[in-house]
Design a protein around this motif. Structure first.
Motif, PDB file in Angstrom:
ATOM      1  N   ASN A  82      68.617  52.863 -44.127  1.00 47.39           N
ATOM      2  CA  ASN A  82      68.565  51.545 -43.485  1.00 47.39           C
ATOM      3  C   ASN A  82      67.346  51.509 -42.571  1.00 47.39           C
ATOM      4  N   GLU A  83      66.385  50.645 -42.923  1.00 47.67           N
ATOM      5  CA  GLU A  83      65.230  50.341 -42.063  1.00 47.67           C
ATOM      6  C   GLU A  83      64.498  51.582 -41.525  1.00 47.67           C
ATOM      7  N   PHE A 117      79.626  42.819 -32.698  1.00 52.45           N
ATOM      8  CA  PHE A 117      80.004  44.221 -32.560  1.00 52.45           C
ATOM      9  C   PHE A 117      79.315  44.847 -31.350  1.00 52.45           C
ATOM     10  N   ILE A 177      61.798  51.021 -34.344  1.00 53.92           N
ATOM     11  CA  ILE A 177      62.878  50.019 -34.457  1.00 53.92           C
ATOM     12  C   ILE A 177      63.598  49.882 -33.127  1.00 53.92           C
ATOM     13  N   ASP A 207      71.330  50.172 -33.689  1.00 55.32           N
ATOM     14  CA  ASP A 207      71.873  49.065 -32.900  1.00 55.32           C
ATOM     15  C   ASP A 207      73.379  48.967 -33.029  1.00 55.32           C
ATOM     16  N   GLU A 245      70.203  41.717 -44.718  1.00 54.54           N
ATOM     17  CA  GLU A 245      70.392  41.293 -43.325  1.00 54.54           C
ATOM     18  C   GLU A 245      69.568  40.050 -43.056  1.00 54.54           C
ATOM     19  N   MET A 257      62.027  44.490 -41.103  1.00 54.88           N
ATOM     20  CA  MET A 257      60.955  43.520 -40.793  1.00 54.88           C
ATOM     21  C   MET A 257      59.642  44.300 -40.681  1.00 54.88           C
ATOM     22  N   HIS A 285      76.367  51.141 -41.011  1.00 56.68           N
ATOM     23  CA  HIS A 285      75.265  51.912 -41.557  1.00 56.68           C
ATOM     24  C   HIS A 285      75.748  53.318 -41.836  1.00 56.68           C
ATOM     25  N   TYR A 335      64.265  38.633 -40.197  1.00 57.62           N
ATOM     26  CA  TYR A 335      64.709  37.882 -39.017  1.00 57.62           C
ATOM     27  C   TYR A 335      63.674  36.850 -38.581  1.00 57.62           C
ATOM     28  N   ARG A 390      71.254  42.113 -25.482  1.00 54.35           N
ATOM     29  CA  ARG A 390      72.610  42.261 -25.985  1.00 54.35           C
ATOM     30  C   ARG A 390      73.582  41.723 -24.928  1.00 54.35           C
ATOM     31  N   TRP A 392      73.963  39.006 -41.675  1.00 51.06           N
ATOM     32  CA  TRP A 392      74.178  39.966 -40.578  1.00 51.06           C
ATOM     33  C   TRP A 392      74.666  39.225 -39.360  1.00 51.06           C
ATOM     34  N   PHE A 414      62.867  46.251 -30.238  1.00 52.83           N
ATOM     35  CA  PHE A 414      62.964  45.083 -31.121  1.00 52.83           C
ATOM     36  C   PHE A 414      61.790  44.142 -30.933  1.00 52.83           C
ATOM     37  N   LYS A 454      75.485  38.504 -33.584  1.00 48.57           N
ATOM     38  CA  LYS A 454      75.079  37.809 -34.820  1.00 48.57           C
ATOM     39  C   LYS A 454      76.267  37.581 -35.752  1.00 48.57           C
ATOM     40  N   ASN A 472      76.033  42.979 -30.037  1.00 41.92           N
ATOM     41  CA  ASN A 472      75.263  42.178 -30.978  1.00 41.92           C
ATOM     42  C   ASN A 472      76.134  40.985 -31.363  1.00 41.92           C
ATOM     43  N   TYR A 480      63.949  37.318 -34.335  1.00 34.78           N
ATOM     44  CA  TYR A 480      63.047  38.235 -33.620  1.00 34.78           C
ATOM     45  C   TYR A 480      61.594  37.767 -33.694  1.00 34.78           C
TER      46      TYR A 480
END
Ligand SMILES: CCC[C@@H]1NC[C@@H](O)[C@H](O)[C@H]1C(=O)O
Length: 598
Positions: A415-416, A560, A364, A165, A510, A451, A333, A472, A568, A555, A367, A574, A572, A476
């Motif tokens: 990451n995830e 960004f 992922i 993302d 996050e 998640m 990341h 989240y 979006r 997060w 979402f 957030k 993003n 989410y």
């Protein structure tokens, strides 16, 4: 080859930046190699380095350009550099590069977020103009990191499809140096510290390209306080060490001299901070004192710059993080430009350093679907052996480059990813075993769980020294009026982790909600500033009940850029700060909280 040492100038080493305007040309049909573009670009335009074309253009097909593209620049080498070995060092080239000097291939590199250098001495002409050409490629796949795929549009253009993302910015986005180094040279050195009885033992391990002796000297404020002469490994001991800490990021200077017949032939100096970092039960100890991490997941991202390095942005971000009372951030990341770590060492910030292993999880990308974690057995595919090789190469380059920074307190190796299958465990078991050999300070190793990777299904947490959760609930999942359910979902999951009695620290790496800085709603609604406040207050109320939570990295630090999508709005959102680094309401809430939290 990898290039672990940041360029410095002294009696033996010289360098000059090659930033500025380069020639640039896209090569959508990959004809450049056959067409002699390694000698001369046929119809180039001007392009700033560091920079990224995607943020500069007004045309969509250029913004999303995917494939091969070329940079070229002429440079002069005076004959007084003759007795030096000459290199070109790139802070990074994203995602892969092939380098030519005067038309001859001199090296290549895979990985878009770590430095490399190519030796050019045998290919240049002295006292005349020489030409460097770089063939870059920014395509994504499941054989390299970060992961993604690509499609071919009806007009024949390739389009990168990231499994992550953030916008797939690419190009030469960090500094470029011409290096003039001694033939016999120090390649890297790693340090470890032992503290006992008010003494610090500094163990060093020097890598060089020949068999030599070394003189290692430690200076405290220009005064020599310790010295040793040895082969590649040895140690120095000092009494009453002035330790590096968050409130007192004290730095010493260490000087490594390579000796041949007792004469110094090369020298590398660096600032170092003496400190220890370790996990004891469910606590993270800095110099044997437990710390609570307050801060952010970040990005290298800014208007017009994209991911290009810029020290004004670095300084502004640290000033904002100091203002808000943060003490830590994760280089989500991917490893950031070296200048970020230099500031963190000086300002007293803690960094969780993350390799670009993002997108190892096809589900992922949807979402809406992430909580069903419709695992597609990512780690069962036939490209995984190639992926693992690149993943390990980049872990090694990251640790070799960043190992001496006192600010770096942990390595994040993923990451995830998909983390609920046996093959994901088998993959990461090897990755962690590989990584654990590389850091003599044995900093904690971890990765962040997506998640859906909860206590009942996740298979990777046994590999991690502390557990990192990206959660989240309230965004989410169970957003808006359902946030009342979100609180219970979060508590139920944390109860589940508590019941595992892992006796390890947990960090929220996050949690956040997309928020428009222009939106105010009463009663609050998703995307409004009031909702972002309610969302975080809910998490902070829950955190109070779980003493094993030792960190809250929200997060994200700032809004960004991402690929376009139905969720979006320009990227993003957030961010705690807007993309141009102005505070949203939540920044004042966090400032109040973090300045009270010690
Ligand atoms: C449920 C996955 C959340 C996701 N985590 C990785 C970040 O890189 C994204 O920005 C973040 C988001 O979607 O905000």
């Amino acid at each position: 080859m990898e290039s672990a040492l940041y360029p410095i100038q002294n009696k033996y080493r010289f360098n000059t930046l090659m930033n500025g305007t380069w020639k640039f040309e896209a090569d959508p049909n990959s004809v450049g190699l056959d067409g002699g573009w390694n000698k001369e670009l046929p119809d180039p335009e001007e392009m700033p380095v560091p920079g990224t074309f995607a943020e500069l253009t007004t045309k969509r097909d250029r913004k999303y350009y995917t494939g091969d593209f070329w940079y070229q620049k002429d440079f002069f080498i005076p004959s007084f550099l003759k007795e030096k070995d000459l290199y070109i060092r790139f802070g990074s080239v994203t995602h892969r590069a092939k380098v030519f000097i005067n038309g001859q291939e001199v090296g290549q590199h895979e990985g878009g977020f770590l430095p490399f250098q190519v030796k050019i001495s045998d290919y240049i002409q002295y006292d005349q103009a020489n030409r460097i050409t770089v063939l870059v490629n920014n395509e994504l796949s499941e054989k390299a990191i970060p992961c993604g795929t690509e499609e071919i549009l009806d007009n024949g253009q390739k389009l990168a499809q990231p499994y992550f993302d953030f916008f797939n910015y690419s190009g030469i986005m960090r500094n470029v140096w011409l290096l003039a180094l001694p033939q016999n040279q120090i390649i890297n050195f790693k340090l470890n510290y032992q503290l006992a009885n008010n003494k610090a033992a500094i163990t060093y391990n020097i890598e060089a390209n020949n068999n030599a002796e070394f003189k290692v000297t430690l200076f405290d404020n220009q005064k020599e306080v310790a010295r040793a002469i040895s082969k590649n490994t040895g140690s120095l001991t000092i009494k009453n060490p002035h330790l590096w800490s968050l409130n007192d990021p004290y730095l010493y200077k260490i000087k490594i001299e390579m000796l041949e017949d007792e004469k110094t032939v090369d020298e590398y100096s660096d600032q170092i901070g003496i400190r220890t970092i370790k996990i004891v039960n469910d606590k993270i100890l800095l110099n044997n004192h437990p710390i609570y991490l307050k801060g952010f997941g970040k990005h290298e991202d800014f208007n017009v710059l994209g991911k290009a390095v810029n020290e004004s942005i670095i300084k502004r971000d640290y000033e904002c993080m100091k203002w808000i009372g943060a003490n830590c951030f994760r280089t989500s990341h991917y490893p950031y430009a070296e200048e970020w770590y230099q500031y963190a060492d000086k300002y007293g910030f803690l960094i969780i350093d993350e390799v670009p292993a993002v997108g190892l999880n096809r589900s992922i990308t949807n979402f809406l679907n992430v909580t069903n974690s419709n695992q597609s057995h990512f780690f069962a595919s036939k490209t995984v052996p190639e992926l693992k090789k690149v993943h390990e190469q980049e872990i090694k380059e990251m640790i070799d480059r960043d190992q001496r920074h006192p600010s770096v307190i942990a390595w994040s190796l993923f990451n995830e990813p998909e983390s609920t299958t046996q093959e994901s465990y088998d993959y990461f078991k090897d990755i962690f075993a590989f990584a654990r050999k590389l850091d003599p300070q044995n900093r904690p190793y971890t990765g962040t769980l997506v998640m859906g990777s909860g206590p009942k299904v996740d298979k990777l947490h046994p590999l991690c020294d502390f557990i990192c959760l990206n959660r989240y609930y309230g965004w989410y999942v169970a957003g808006g009026p359902e946030i009342v359910n979100a609180k219970k979902m979060l508590e139920d999951e944390l109860d589940g982790w508590q019941n595992l009695k892992l006796n390890k620290p947990f960090i929220f790496t996050e949690f956040g909600a997309d928020t428009l800085s222009s939106s105010h709603r009463l009663p609050d609604e998703m995307w409004s500033q009031e909702y972002q406040n309610e969302y975080y207050q809910m998490y902070f109320d829950v955190f109070k009940k779980y003493p094993f939570i030792y960190g809250e990295l929200v997060w994200n630090f700032a809004d960004f850029k991402t690929s376009e999508g139905i969720m979006r709005v320009g990227g993003n959102d957030k961010g705690i700060f807007t993309r141009d680094r102005e505070p949203k309401d939540i920044a004042f809430t966090l400032k109040k909280r973090w300045q009270q939290l010690n």
